[in-house]
Design a protein around this motif. Sequence first.
Motif, PDB file in Angstrom:
ATOM      1  N   SER A   6      -8.610 -27.067 -47.749  1.00  0.00           N
ATOM      2  CA  SER A   6      -8.104 -28.114 -46.864  1.00  0.00           C
ATOM      3  C   SER A   6      -7.575 -27.490 -45.575  1.00  0.00           C
ATOM      4  CB  SER A   6      -7.007 -28.914 -47.562  1.00  0.00           C
ATOM      5  OG  SER A   6      -5.909 -28.089 -47.831  1.00  0.00           O
ATOM      6  N   PRO A   7      -7.723 -28.196 -44.450  1.00  0.00           N
ATOM      7  CA  PRO A   7      -7.287 -27.639 -43.167  1.00  0.00           C
ATOM      8  C   PRO A   7      -5.768 -27.501 -43.097  1.00  0.00           C
ATOM      9  CG  PRO A   7      -7.970 -29.919 -42.903  1.00  0.00           C
ATOM     10  CD  PRO A   7      -8.271 -29.528 -44.331  1.00  0.00           C
ATOM     11  N   VAL A   8      -5.334 -26.518 -42.362  1.00  0.00           N
ATOM     12  CA  VAL A   8      -3.910 -26.317 -42.134  1.00  0.00           C
ATOM     13  C   VAL A   8      -3.504 -27.205 -40.974  1.00  0.00           C
ATOM     14  CG1 VAL A   8      -2.153 -24.642 -41.466  1.00  0.00           C
ATOM     15  CG2 VAL A   8      -4.048 -23.955 -42.951  1.00  0.00           C
ATOM     16  N   THR A   9      -2.468 -27.961 -41.169  1.00  0.00           N
ATOM     17  CA  THR A   9      -2.005 -28.856 -40.105  1.00  0.00           C
ATOM     18  C   THR A   9      -0.569 -28.510 -39.753  1.00  0.00           C
ATOM     19  OG1 THR A   9      -1.296 -30.502 -41.706  1.00  0.00           O
ATOM     20  CG2 THR A   9      -3.531 -30.736 -40.824  1.00  0.00           C
ATOM     21  N   GLY A  10      -0.189 -28.883 -38.548  1.00  0.00           N
ATOM     22  CA  GLY A  10       1.174 -28.633 -38.106  1.00  0.00           C
ATOM     23  C   GLY A  10       1.338 -29.113 -36.693  1.00  0.00           C
ATOM     24  N   THR A  11       2.529 -28.999 -36.183  1.00  0.00           N
ATOM     25  CA  THR A  11       2.781 -29.379 -34.798  1.00  0.00           C
ATOM     26  C   THR A  11       2.937 -28.110 -33.976  1.00  0.00           C
ATOM     27  OG1 THR A  11       5.143 -29.529 -35.240  1.00  0.00           O
ATOM     28  CG2 THR A  11       3.875 -31.557 -35.424  1.00  0.00           C
ATOM     29  N   TYR A  12       2.330 -28.113 -32.847  1.00  0.00           N
ATOM     30  CA  TYR A  12       2.349 -26.945 -31.970  1.00  0.00           C
ATOM     31  C   TYR A  12       2.855 -27.346 -30.602  1.00  0.00           C
ATOM     32  CZ  TYR A  12      -0.530 -24.964 -35.626  1.00  0.00           C
ATOM     33  OH  TYR A  12      -0.987 -24.521 -36.834  1.00  0.00           O
ATOM     34  N   SER A  13       3.604 -26.489 -30.004  1.00  0.00           N
ATOM     35  CA  SER A  13       4.167 -26.742 -28.685  1.00  0.00           C
ATOM     36  C   SER A  13       3.061 -26.718 -27.633  1.00  0.00           C
ATOM     37  CB  SER A  13       5.197 -25.665 -28.364  1.00  0.00           C
ATOM     38  OG  SER A  13       5.590 -25.756 -27.025  1.00  0.00           O
ATOM     39  N   ASP A  14       3.179 -27.585 -26.647  1.00  0.00           N
ATOM     40  CA  ASP A  14       2.245 -27.599 -25.518  1.00  0.00           C
ATOM     41  C   ASP A  14       2.685 -26.652 -24.405  1.00  0.00           C
ATOM     42  OD1 ASP A  14       0.543 -29.446 -26.688  1.00  0.00           O
ATOM     43  OD2 ASP A  14       1.601 -31.167 -25.828  1.00  0.00           O
ATOM     44  N   ALA A  15       3.827 -26.003 -24.580  1.00  0.00           N
ATOM     45  CA  ALA A  15       4.330 -25.088 -23.557  1.00  0.00           C
ATOM     46  C   ALA A  15       3.365 -23.909 -23.405  1.00  0.00           C
ATOM     47  CB  ALA A  15       5.715 -24.583 -23.946  1.00  0.00           C
ATOM     48  N   SER A  16       3.217 -23.456 -22.166  1.00  0.00           N
ATOM     49  CA  SER A  16       2.318 -22.323 -21.942  1.00  0.00           C
ATOM     50  C   SER A  16       2.900 -21.080 -22.592  1.00  0.00           C
ATOM     51  CB  SER A  16       2.099 -22.092 -20.449  1.00  0.00           C
ATOM     52  OG  SER A  16       3.314 -21.759 -19.831  1.00  0.00           O
ATOM     53  N   ARG A  17       2.009 -20.217 -23.049  1.00  0.00           N
ATOM     54  CA  ARG A  17       2.444 -19.002 -23.727  1.00  0.00           C
ATOM     55  C   ARG A  17       1.887 -17.796 -23.016  1.00  0.00           C
ATOM     56  NH1 ARG A  17       1.168 -20.815 -29.911  1.00  0.00           N
ATOM     57  NH2 ARG A  17       2.362 -22.725 -29.812  1.00  0.00           N
ATOM     58  N   GLU A  18       2.659 -16.744 -23.025  1.00  0.00           N
ATOM     59  CA  GLU A  18       2.204 -15.488 -22.454  1.00  0.00           C
ATOM     60  C   GLU A  18       1.332 -14.785 -23.484  1.00  0.00           C
ATOM     61  OE1 GLU A  18       2.809 -14.130 -19.360  1.00  0.00           O
ATOM     62  OE2 GLU A  18       3.636 -16.101 -18.900  1.00  0.00           O
ATOM     63  N   PRO A  19       0.298 -14.073 -23.017  1.00  0.00           N
ATOM     64  CA  PRO A  19      -0.505 -13.304 -23.965  1.00  0.00           C
ATOM     65  C   PRO A  19       0.333 -12.179 -24.575  1.00  0.00           C
ATOM     66  CG  PRO A  19      -1.120 -12.769 -21.715  1.00  0.00           C
ATOM     67  CD  PRO A  19      -0.137 -13.915 -21.647  1.00  0.00           C
ATOM     68  N   LEU A  20      -0.087 -11.692 -25.727  1.00  0.00           N
ATOM     69  CA  LEU A  20       0.643 -10.586 -26.349  1.00  0.00           C
ATOM     70  C   LEU A  20       0.658  -9.376 -25.437  1.00  0.00           C
ATOM     71  CD1 LEU A  20      -0.634 -10.818 -30.012  1.00  0.00           C
ATOM     72  CD2 LEU A  20       1.557 -11.584 -29.090  1.00  0.00           C
ATOM     73  N   ILE A  21      -0.453  -9.161 -24.736  1.00  0.00           N
ATOM     74  CA  ILE A  21      -0.550  -8.069 -23.760  1.00  0.00           C
ATOM     75  C   ILE A  21      -1.528  -8.533 -22.677  1.00  0.00           C
ATOM     76  CG2 ILE A  21      -2.356  -6.899 -25.062  1.00  0.00           C
ATOM     77  CD1 ILE A  21      -1.166  -4.234 -24.078  1.00  0.00           C
ATOM     78  N   THR A  22      -1.186  -8.284 -21.444  1.00  0.00           N
ATOM     79  CA  THR A  22      -2.062  -8.700 -20.356  1.00  0.00           C
ATOM     80  C   THR A  22      -3.178  -7.670 -20.163  1.00  0.00           C
ATOM     81  OG1 THR A  22      -0.846  -7.548 -18.628  1.00  0.00           O
ATOM     82  CG2 THR A  22      -0.114  -9.797 -19.176  1.00  0.00           C
ATOM     83  N   LEU A  23      -4.202  -8.055 -19.450  1.00  0.00           N
ATOM     84  CA  LEU A  23      -5.312  -7.154 -19.164  1.00  0.00           C
ATOM     85  C   LEU A  23      -4.824  -5.935 -18.376  1.00  0.00           C
ATOM     86  CD1 LEU A  23      -8.313  -6.500 -19.276  1.00  0.00           C
ATOM     87  CD2 LEU A  23      -8.622  -7.937 -17.252  1.00  0.00           C
ATOM     88  N   ILE A  24      -3.941  -6.149 -17.426  1.00  0.00           N
ATOM     89  CA  ILE A  24      -3.404  -5.038 -16.628  1.00  0.00           C
ATOM     90  C   ILE A  24      -2.624  -4.078 -17.523  1.00  0.00           C
ATOM     91  CG2 ILE A  24      -1.743  -4.450 -14.806  1.00  0.00           C
ATOM     92  CD1 ILE A  24      -2.639  -7.072 -13.415  1.00  0.00           C
ATOM     93  N   GLU A  25      -1.797  -4.625 -18.416  1.00  0.00           N
ATOM     94  CA  GLU A  25      -1.049  -3.766 -19.335  1.00  0.00           C
ATOM     95  C   GLU A  25      -1.993  -2.990 -20.257  1.00  0.00           C
ATOM     96  OE1 GLU A  25       3.034  -6.375 -19.823  1.00  0.00           O
ATOM     97  OE2 GLU A  25       1.259  -6.926 -20.994  1.00  0.00           O
ATOM     98  N   ALA A  26      -3.026  -3.649 -20.750  1.00  0.00           N
ATOM     99  CA  ALA A  26      -3.985  -2.983 -21.633  1.00  0.00           C
ATOM    100  C   ALA A  26      -4.692  -1.847 -20.902  1.00  0.00           C
ATOM    101  CB  ALA A  26      -5.007  -3.991 -22.157  1.00  0.00           C
ATOM    102  N   ARG A  27      -5.071  -2.079 -19.662  1.00  0.00           N
ATOM    103  CA  ARG A  27      -5.721  -1.014 -18.875  1.00  0.00           C
ATOM    104  C   ARG A  27      -4.772   0.152 -18.643  1.00  0.00           C
ATOM    105  NH1 ARG A  27      -8.860  -4.965 -14.761  1.00  0.00           N
ATOM    106  NH2 ARG A  27     -10.707  -5.274 -16.057  1.00  0.00           N
ATOM    107  N   ASP A  28      -3.499  -0.145 -18.395  1.00  0.00           N
ATOM    108  CA  ASP A  28      -2.507   0.919 -18.216  1.00  0.00           C
ATOM    109  C   ASP A  28      -2.343   1.739 -19.489  1.00  0.00           C
ATOM    110  OD1 ASP A  28      -2.074   0.231 -15.579  1.00  0.00           O
ATOM    111  OD2 ASP A  28      -0.224  -0.896 -15.986  1.00  0.00           O
ATOM    112  N   VAL A  29      -2.318   1.077 -20.623  1.00  0.00           N
ATOM    113  CA  VAL A  29      -2.195   1.775 -21.906  1.00  0.00           C
ATOM    114  C   VAL A  29      -3.398   2.681 -22.129  1.00  0.00           C
ATOM    115  CG1 VAL A  29      -2.232   1.454 -24.418  1.00  0.00           C
ATOM    116  CG2 VAL A  29      -0.709   0.063 -22.997  1.00  0.00           C
ATOM    117  N   VAL A  30      -4.597   2.165 -21.879  1.00  0.00           N
ATOM    118  CA  VAL A  30      -5.809   2.966 -22.052  1.00  0.00           C
ATOM    119  C   VAL A  30      -5.789   4.159 -21.108  1.00  0.00           C
ATOM    120  CG1 VAL A  30      -8.318   2.978 -21.732  1.00  0.00           C
ATOM    121  CG2 VAL A  30      -7.225   1.111 -22.993  1.00  0.00           C
TER     122      VAL A  30
END
Length: 64
Positions: A6-30
Amino acid sequence: MDDLASPVTGTYSDASREPLITLIEARDVVRLLLHFAETHTHDSVEERDAYALATELAGRLTSE
């Protein structure tokens, strides 16, 4: 017994979320991992792991 298909259901916020890591941060790490991997002799497991992770992540990043 619960129906695991059966599908998982729930309520989720419509607020914008930041990514766990941005592309710029990922490139810096690499870039940093590659720097350390290239300046060392890969004698330790950590250096080899850093190099392997950097090359894997670099191949997965977008080229924009």
